[in-house]
Design an enzyme around this catalytic site. Sequence first.
Site, PDB file in Angstrom:
ATOM      1  N   ASP A 160       0.687  -1.197   0.087  1.00  0.00           N
ATOM      2  CA  ASP A 160       0.072  -0.065  -0.146  1.00  0.00           C
ATOM      3  C   ASP A 160       0.928   1.347  -0.048  1.00  0.00           C
ATOM      4  OD1 ASP A 160      -2.379  -1.242   0.012  1.00  0.00           O
ATOM      5  OD2 ASP A 160      -2.187  -1.557   2.144  1.00  0.00           O
TER       6      ASP A 160
ATOM      7  N   ASP B 246      -6.982  -1.193  -4.291  1.00  0.00           N
ATOM      8  CA  ASP B 246      -8.314  -0.968  -3.302  1.00  0.00           C
ATOM      9  C   ASP B 246      -9.330  -0.043  -3.927  1.00  0.00           C
ATOM     10  OD1 ASP B 246      -7.059  -2.765  -1.526  1.00  0.00           O
ATOM     11  OD2 ASP B 246      -5.748  -0.995  -0.549  1.00  0.00           O
TER      12      ASP B 246
END
Length: 216
Positions: free
Chosen positions: A149, A183
């Site tokens: 991420d 995401d």
Amino acid sequence: MKKFLNILSKPLTIIFLVLVIDQAVKIWIKTTMYLGQEFPVLGNWFYIHFTENPGMAFGMEFGGEWGKLALSLFRIVAVSGIAYVLFTLPKTTPKGLKICGSLILAGAIGNIIDSAFYGVIFNDSFNQLATFFPEGGGYETFLHGRVVDMFWFPLFEGTFPEWFPLWAGEDYLFFRPVFNIADAAISVGIGLIFIFQKRFFKTPAVEVNEEASQSE
């Protein structure tokens, strides 16, 4: 131009583009930054912040090694189901719904790639830059890798007032989770389905009534 846009809106094109962008960004982060390293992009509102999570989207986790394996296997089964539904939809299905399904599927595949392969092909990122296929092997086994991420938007922070239920007097930060392209694709796909659900899931009766009213 219309033909080009039509190609871009096809499920396979969307899935390919999302996966290429998602994996390119993740590999760039993984091979150029240490875990925990960050730099500002837009003042104090937007950072590239390298973190990894062993669980679900937006840094949520799912209990231990067996939980991680179960989650990875569940993802694969879920992606297979989504792919089957997406590519067997009738031609009359609204294009917007197909686009949303493609975004969700691409995002899910993107994070599965991290979980399945990153632990095998990369070494750890603690206090070092990761390299492809290190001599000592990867940092984890197949299906036990961590999702990369990097996007962090700490837009504003403060303290809940004393009268606020549950979190009275506690500090808060919005938006706290760090996320990736995959995401974002999943979130956009689900969000658009929620917003346009009436248009995407019209019943035949509703469509007939609308056509009748237009003809009148």
